[in-house]
Motif scaffolding. Structure first.
Motif, PDB file in Angstrom:
ATOM      1  N   THR A 152      33.843  39.447  50.477  1.00 56.96           N
ATOM      2  CA  THR A 152      32.530  39.037  50.012  1.00 56.96           C
ATOM      3  C   THR A 152      31.808  38.321  51.135  1.00 56.96           C
ATOM      4  O   THR A 152      32.422  37.689  51.982  1.00 56.96           O
ATOM      5  CB  THR A 152      32.624  38.108  48.787  1.00 56.96           C
ATOM      6  N   THR A 153      30.505  38.418  51.126  1.00 58.97           N
ATOM      7  CA  THR A 153      29.674  37.774  52.122  1.00 58.97           C
ATOM      8  C   THR A 153      28.477  37.158  51.421  1.00 58.97           C
ATOM      9  O   THR A 153      28.011  37.694  50.413  1.00 58.97           O
ATOM     10  CB  THR A 153      29.229  38.784  53.201  1.00 58.97           C
ATOM     11  N   PRO A 154      27.973  36.051  51.941  1.00 59.41           N
ATOM     12  CA  PRO A 154      26.797  35.439  51.322  1.00 59.41           C
ATOM     13  C   PRO A 154      25.497  36.155  51.695  1.00 59.41           C
ATOM     14  O   PRO A 154      24.443  35.837  51.165  1.00 59.41           O
ATOM     15  CB  PRO A 154      26.820  34.010  51.875  1.00 59.41           C
ATOM     16  N   TRP A 155      25.566  37.137  52.592  1.00 56.01           N
ATOM     17  CA  TRP A 155      24.371  37.863  53.033  1.00 56.01           C
ATOM     18  C   TRP A 155      24.136  39.079  52.154  1.00 56.01           C
ATOM     19  O   TRP A 155      25.059  39.831  51.870  1.00 56.01           O
ATOM     20  CB  TRP A 155      24.518  38.287  54.489  1.00 56.01           C
ATOM     21  N   MET A 156      22.887  39.276  51.743  1.00 59.24           N
ATOM     22  CA  MET A 156      22.537  40.398  50.871  1.00 59.24           C
ATOM     23  C   MET A 156      21.386  41.202  51.454  1.00 59.24           C
ATOM     24  O   MET A 156      20.473  40.630  52.062  1.00 59.24           O
ATOM     25  CB  MET A 156      22.120  39.885  49.487  1.00 59.24           C
TER      26      MET A 156
ATOM     27  N   GLY B 216       6.365  34.964  52.474  1.00 57.03           N
ATOM     28  CA  GLY B 216       7.097  33.835  53.033  1.00 57.03           C
ATOM     29  C   GLY B 216       7.764  32.971  51.977  1.00 57.03           C
ATOM     30  O   GLY B 216       8.180  31.847  52.256  1.00 57.03           O
ATOM     31  N   LYS B 217       7.895  33.491  50.771  1.00 57.09           N
ATOM     32  CA  LYS B 217       8.497  32.715  49.688  1.00 57.09           C
ATOM     33  C   LYS B 217      10.021  32.718  49.736  1.00 57.09           C
ATOM     34  O   LYS B 217      10.658  31.793  49.241  1.00 57.09           O
ATOM     35  CB  LYS B 217       8.020  33.235  48.333  1.00 57.09           C
ATOM     36  N   ILE B 218      10.590  33.773  50.301  1.00 57.41           N
ATOM     37  CA  ILE B 218      12.044  33.869  50.451  1.00 57.41           C
ATOM     38  C   ILE B 218      12.346  33.978  51.942  1.00 57.41           C
ATOM     39  O   ILE B 218      11.774  34.821  52.635  1.00 57.41           O
ATOM     40  CB  ILE B 218      12.623  35.095  49.709  1.00 57.41           C
ATOM     41  N   ARG B 219      13.233  33.141  52.418  1.00 57.72           N
ATOM     42  CA  ARG B 219      13.642  33.150  53.822  1.00 57.72           C
ATOM     43  C   ARG B 219      14.574  34.338  54.064  1.00 57.72           C
ATOM     44  O   ARG B 219      15.371  34.699  53.194  1.00 57.72           O
ATOM     45  CB  ARG B 219      14.364  31.837  54.106  1.00 57.72           C
ATOM     46  N   TYR B 220      14.482  34.927  55.253  1.00 56.26           N
ATOM     47  CA  TYR B 220      15.336  36.068  55.587  1.00 56.26           C
ATOM     48  C   TYR B 220      15.526  36.164  57.092  1.00 56.26           C
ATOM     49  O   TYR B 220      14.823  35.522  57.862  1.00 56.26           O
ATOM     50  CB  TYR B 220      14.743  37.376  55.051  1.00 56.26           C
ATOM     51  N   LYS B 221      16.483  36.991  57.487  1.00 61.42           N
ATOM     52  CA  LYS B 221      16.721  37.309  58.896  1.00 61.42           C
ATOM     53  C   LYS B 221      16.627  38.818  59.042  1.00 61.42           C
ATOM     54  O   LYS B 221      17.011  39.569  58.156  1.00 61.42           O
ATOM     55  CB  LYS B 221      18.120  36.862  59.352  1.00 61.42           C
ATOM     56  N   ARG B 222      16.103  39.245  60.186  1.00 59.30           N
ATOM     57  CA  ARG B 222      16.018  40.665  60.481  1.00 59.30           C
ATOM     58  C   ARG B 222      17.048  40.968  61.571  1.00 59.30           C
ATOM     59  O   ARG B 222      17.078  40.307  62.605  1.00 59.30           O
ATOM     60  CB  ARG B 222      14.614  41.010  60.947  1.00 59.30           C
ATOM     61  N   ILE B 223      17.891  41.945  61.338  1.00 56.31           N
ATOM     62  CA  ILE B 223      18.949  42.320  62.272  1.00 56.31           C
ATOM     63  C   ILE B 223      18.499  43.554  63.052  1.00 56.31           C
ATOM     64  O   ILE B 223      18.049  44.531  62.464  1.00 56.31           O
ATOM     65  CB  ILE B 223      20.264  42.640  61.512  1.00 56.31           C
TER      66      ILE B 223
ATOM     67  N   LEU C  94      18.232  40.811  55.947  1.00 63.05           N
ATOM     68  CA  LEU C  94      19.346  40.185  55.239  1.00 63.05           C
ATOM     69  C   LEU C  94      18.892  38.829  54.706  1.00 63.05           C
ATOM     70  O   LEU C  94      18.182  38.084  55.381  1.00 63.05           O
ATOM     71  CB  LEU C  94      20.546  39.994  56.165  1.00 63.05           C
ATOM     72  N   ILE C  95      19.309  38.524  53.486  1.00 66.08           N
ATOM     73  CA  ILE C  95      18.927  37.296  52.807  1.00 66.08           C
ATOM     74  C   ILE C  95      20.213  36.551  52.444  1.00 66.08           C
ATOM     75  O   ILE C  95      21.099  37.122  51.808  1.00 66.08           O
ATOM     76  CB  ILE C  95      18.106  37.610  51.549  1.00 66.08           C
ATOM     77  N   HIS C  96      20.292  35.303  52.848  1.00 70.76           N
ATOM     78  CA  HIS C  96      21.469  34.493  52.530  1.00 70.76           C
ATOM     79  C   HIS C  96      21.358  34.034  51.072  1.00 70.76           C
ATOM     80  O   HIS C  96      20.285  33.662  50.612  1.00 70.76           O
ATOM     81  CB  HIS C  96      21.544  33.287  53.464  1.00 70.76           C
ATOM     82  N   GLN C  97      22.471  34.045  50.372  1.00 67.82           N
ATOM     83  CA  GLN C  97      22.460  33.688  48.957  1.00 67.82           C
ATOM     84  C   GLN C  97      21.941  32.268  48.723  1.00 67.82           C
ATOM     85  O   GLN C  97      21.236  32.020  47.754  1.00 67.82           O
ATOM     86  CB  GLN C  97      23.843  33.846  48.338  1.00 67.82           C
TER      87      GLN C  97
END
Length: 85
Positions: free
Chosen positions: A12-16, A39-46, A55-58
């Motif tokens: 399992t990973t906390p990234w979705m 900009g309401k949900i923080r995310y990272k772009r890979i 990817l969005i951290h839980q």
């Protein structure tokens, strides 16, 4: 030659992904993308900064759901942890 790493189905990973986030929140992928664009949900772009995988951290998602915003304090992190227990 590219080395392939076998996927562990039990890991399992906390990234979705956007799709996994959509399932987690039970709303459409379109709505998730709208929240990301606003900009309401923080995310990272890979990978590519414009077209890379999102990817969005839980914890970031839980913060959004609980109304904490995009940056978490230590108190908010502990509150999220307590909810998950």
């Amino acid at each position: 030659m590219k080395r392939q790493i076998p996927k562990n189905q039990n890991q399992t990973t906390p990234w979705m992904s956007v799709s996994e986030t959509s399932s987690y929140m039970k709303i459409s992928e379109r709505q998730i993308r709208k929240f990301l664009a606003q900009g309401k949900i923080r995310y990272k772009r890979i990978g590519d900064p414009m077209k890379g995988r999102i990817l969005i951290h839980q914890k970031w998602l839980d913060a959004f759901i609980l109304g904490f915003g995009t940056r978490l304090t230590q108190l908010q992190l502990s509150q999220i942890k307590q909810i998950g227990e």
